[in-house]
Design a protein around this motif. Sequence first.
Motif, PDB file in Angstrom:
ATOM      1  N   ARG A  94       0.832  -1.455  -0.126  1.00  0.00           N
ATOM      2  CA  ARG A  94      -0.165  -0.236   0.121  1.00  0.00           C
ATOM      3  C   ARG A  94       1.156   1.215   0.220  1.00  0.00           C
ATOM      4  NH1 ARG A  94      -5.078  -0.319   3.789  1.00  0.00           N
ATOM      5  NH2 ARG A  94      -5.173   2.102   3.133  1.00  0.00           N
ATOM      6  N   THR A  95       1.806   1.175   0.339  1.00  0.00           N
ATOM      7  CA  THR A  95       2.649   2.372   0.671  1.00  0.00           C
ATOM      8  C   THR A  95       3.289   2.746  -0.767  1.00  0.00           C
ATOM      9  OG1 THR A  95       4.242   1.596   3.079  1.00  0.00           O
ATOM     10  CG2 THR A  95       4.997   2.982   1.042  1.00  0.00           C
ATOM     11  N   PHE A  96       3.293   1.990  -1.632  1.00  0.00           N
ATOM     12  CA  PHE A  96       4.337   1.834  -2.740  1.00  0.00           C
ATOM     13  C   PHE A  96       3.289   2.492  -4.319  1.00  0.00           C
ATOM     14  CE2 PHE A  96       6.762  -0.996  -2.201  1.00  0.00           C
ATOM     15  CZ  PHE A  96       8.387  -0.795  -2.249  1.00  0.00           C
ATOM     16  N   PHE A  97       1.495   2.041  -4.015  1.00  0.00           N
ATOM     17  CA  PHE A  97       0.468   2.377  -4.238  1.00  0.00           C
ATOM     18  C   PHE A  97      -0.226   3.854  -4.310  1.00  0.00           C
ATOM     19  CE2 PHE A  97      -4.037   2.796  -3.955  1.00  0.00           C
ATOM     20  CZ  PHE A  97      -4.532   2.355  -5.784  1.00  0.00           C
ATOM     21  N   ASP A  98      -0.343   4.081  -2.322  1.00  0.00           N
ATOM     22  CA  ASP A  98      -0.472   5.170  -2.186  1.00  0.00           C
ATOM     23  C   ASP A  98       0.708   6.754  -2.848  1.00  0.00           C
ATOM     24  OD1 ASP A  98      -2.302   4.834  -0.217  1.00  0.00           O
ATOM     25  OD2 ASP A  98      -1.209   5.209   1.120  1.00  0.00           O
ATOM     26  N   LYS A 107       7.323   6.551 -13.855  1.00  0.00           N
ATOM     27  CA  LYS A 107       7.586   6.589 -12.075  1.00  0.00           C
ATOM     28  C   LYS A 107       6.026   6.103 -11.450  1.00  0.00           C
ATOM     29  CE  LYS A 107       8.803   8.976  -8.195  1.00  0.00           C
ATOM     30  NZ  LYS A 107       9.140   9.936  -7.046  1.00  0.00           N
ATOM     31  N   ALA A 108       5.075   6.463 -11.795  1.00  0.00           N
ATOM     32  CA  ALA A 108       4.191   6.103 -11.118  1.00  0.00           C
ATOM     33  C   ALA A 108       4.155   4.841 -11.467  1.00  0.00           C
ATOM     34  CB  ALA A 108       2.940   6.301 -12.053  1.00  0.00           C
ATOM     35  N   ASP A 109       4.391   3.709 -12.631  1.00  0.00           N
ATOM     36  CA  ASP A 109       3.495   2.435 -13.692  1.00  0.00           C
ATOM     37  C   ASP A 109       4.911   1.479 -12.581  1.00  0.00           C
ATOM     38  OD1 ASP A 109       2.326   2.818 -15.449  1.00  0.00           O
ATOM     39  OD2 ASP A 109       3.399   2.878 -16.710  1.00  0.00           O
ATOM     40  N   THR A 113       4.294  -0.809  -9.871  1.00  0.00           N
ATOM     41  CA  THR A 113       4.142  -2.908  -9.921  1.00  0.00           C
ATOM     42  C   THR A 113       5.029  -3.226  -9.080  1.00  0.00           C
ATOM     43  OG1 THR A 113       4.401  -2.430 -12.549  1.00  0.00           O
ATOM     44  CG2 THR A 113       6.148  -3.873 -11.665  1.00  0.00           C
ATOM     45  N   LEU A 114       5.634  -2.744  -8.471  1.00  0.00           N
ATOM     46  CA  LEU A 114       5.892  -2.835  -6.997  1.00  0.00           C
ATOM     47  C   LEU A 114       5.243  -2.978  -5.854  1.00  0.00           C
ATOM     48  CD1 LEU A 114       9.362  -0.154  -6.086  1.00  0.00           C
ATOM     49  CD2 LEU A 114       9.170  -2.743  -6.242  1.00  0.00           C
ATOM     50  N   GLY A 115       4.234  -1.981  -5.877  1.00  0.00           N
ATOM     51  CA  GLY A 115       2.448  -3.028  -5.006  1.00  0.00           C
ATOM     52  C   GLY A 115       2.652  -4.047  -5.641  1.00  0.00           C
ATOM     53  N   LEU A 116       2.081  -3.960  -6.756  1.00  0.00           N
ATOM     54  CA  LEU A 116       1.694  -5.227  -7.059  1.00  0.00           C
ATOM     55  C   LEU A 116       2.287  -6.496  -6.588  1.00  0.00           C
ATOM     56  CD1 LEU A 116       0.018  -3.993 -11.004  1.00  0.00           C
ATOM     57  CD2 LEU A 116      -0.988  -5.426  -9.036  1.00  0.00           C
ATOM     58  N   GLU A 117       3.423  -6.623  -6.763  1.00  0.00           N
ATOM     59  CA  GLU A 117       4.661  -8.090  -7.031  1.00  0.00           C
ATOM     60  C   GLU A 117       5.522  -7.978  -5.715  1.00  0.00           C
ATOM     61  OE1 GLU A 117       7.008  -7.534 -10.608  1.00  0.00           O
ATOM     62  OE2 GLU A 117       5.396  -7.874 -12.063  1.00  0.00           O
ATOM     63  N   ILE A 140      -9.322  -6.889  -0.258  1.00  0.00           N
ATOM     64  CA  ILE A 140      -9.161  -5.272  -0.219  1.00  0.00           C
ATOM     65  C   ILE A 140      -7.744  -5.861  -1.620  1.00  0.00           C
ATOM     66  CG2 ILE A 140      -7.731  -4.979   1.210  1.00  0.00           C
ATOM     67  CD1 ILE A 140     -10.395  -2.689   0.111  1.00  0.00           C
ATOM     68  N   ALA A 141      -7.021  -6.492  -0.874  1.00  0.00           N
ATOM     69  CA  ALA A 141      -6.117  -6.734  -2.517  1.00  0.00           C
ATOM     70  C   ALA A 141      -5.877  -6.766  -3.617  1.00  0.00           C
ATOM     71  CB  ALA A 141      -5.038  -7.625  -2.331  1.00  0.00           C
ATOM     72  N   ASN A 142      -7.857  -7.624  -3.962  1.00  0.00           N
ATOM     73  CA  ASN A 142      -7.908  -7.753  -5.318  1.00  0.00           C
ATOM     74  C   ASN A 142      -8.280  -6.683  -5.895  1.00  0.00           C
ATOM     75  OD1 ASN A 142      -7.765 -10.539  -5.595  1.00  0.00           O
ATOM     76  ND2 ASN A 142      -9.635 -11.016  -4.734  1.00  0.00           N
ATOM     77  N   TYR A 143      -9.149  -6.052  -4.627  1.00  0.00           N
ATOM     78  CA  TYR A 143      -8.935  -3.889  -5.000  1.00  0.00           C
ATOM     79  C   TYR A 143      -8.124  -3.211  -5.860  1.00  0.00           C
ATOM     80  CZ  TYR A 143     -10.480   0.627  -4.347  1.00  0.00           C
ATOM     81  OH  TYR A 143     -11.101   1.542  -4.945  1.00  0.00           O
ATOM     82  N   TYR A 144      -7.502  -3.357  -5.286  1.00  0.00           N
ATOM     83  CA  TYR A 144      -5.777  -2.424  -5.141  1.00  0.00           C
ATOM     84  C   TYR A 144      -4.527  -3.470  -6.091  1.00  0.00           C
ATOM     85  CZ  TYR A 144      -5.806   0.068  -0.471  1.00  0.00           C
ATOM     86  OH  TYR A 144      -6.600   0.764   0.541  1.00  0.00           O
ATOM     87  N   ALA A 145      -4.787  -3.941  -6.318  1.00  0.00           N
ATOM     88  CA  ALA A 145      -3.969  -5.131  -7.447  1.00  0.00           C
ATOM     89  C   ALA A 145      -4.929  -4.358  -8.995  1.00  0.00           C
ATOM     90  CB  ALA A 145      -4.292  -6.231  -7.699  1.00  0.00           C
TER      91      ALA A 145
END
Length: 261
Positions: A94-98, A107-109, A113-117, A140-145
Amino acid sequence: MATYKKRGYKPKKEKVVEEAIEETFDESQSDVAKAFDGLDEAANKSEQWIEKNSRPLFYGLVAIAGLILAYLLYTKFIAEPTEIEASNELAYPRTFFDQAETAAGVKADSLYTLGLEGGDGKYGFLDIASTFSGTKAGNIANYYAGISYLKMKNYKEAIEYLSKFSSDDELLGPTALGAIGDAFADINQPKDALDYYEKAANKQANDFTTPLFLFKAGQTAMQLNEFSKAESLFTQIKDNYATTQIGRNIDKYINSAKYAQ
């Protein structure tokens, strides 16, 4: 001549009535006796059935008690610790997502990617959704993914993960459905997009997501030349959400749909 009544003499009519009462009383006693006999017989049959089936009944009660105990043990020593572990793991991606939400471009991508993997031995959203499937954190991980993939324009994966997410939350539930609509819109499947925008609008009524997705549904209906439907969707905003930002300017969209018919 003097007259007198014989001692103990009863008129014939009174005697008949008395005999009828006695007969009725006897019948009542007989009915009561039969009823008690029936109850005794039923009780005896019940006792015999219990005696005959005492062992299966005992094993059945033991099985039920065992299931209850197993459920309590599972909840206490497996489900609850797993839920806590999954929730703790969720903090890292979630840190990377935020961070990605406030970044742009490559940079965003990279952050998505870090958040996903994940990394550095830590789980990402994909790992949490898979490893902790069935937990709140896994859900909730499904949502963020799904949102991460949507922002990266990986629409197939976005639809896949957002479809796995379910929530009755006032904002998250509609937002996930609306995001699926956005993904379908971006791959030029407007009918599917319209379907999900309407689902999102009807999921949880509120002043933020409902007018937003009614508006997107209306615009998509216009794209499909479903002008009557578009007018109806825009009118819902006017009738129920006129004071929202979208509602303040909705008249021109209603008129556009009306005159296009």
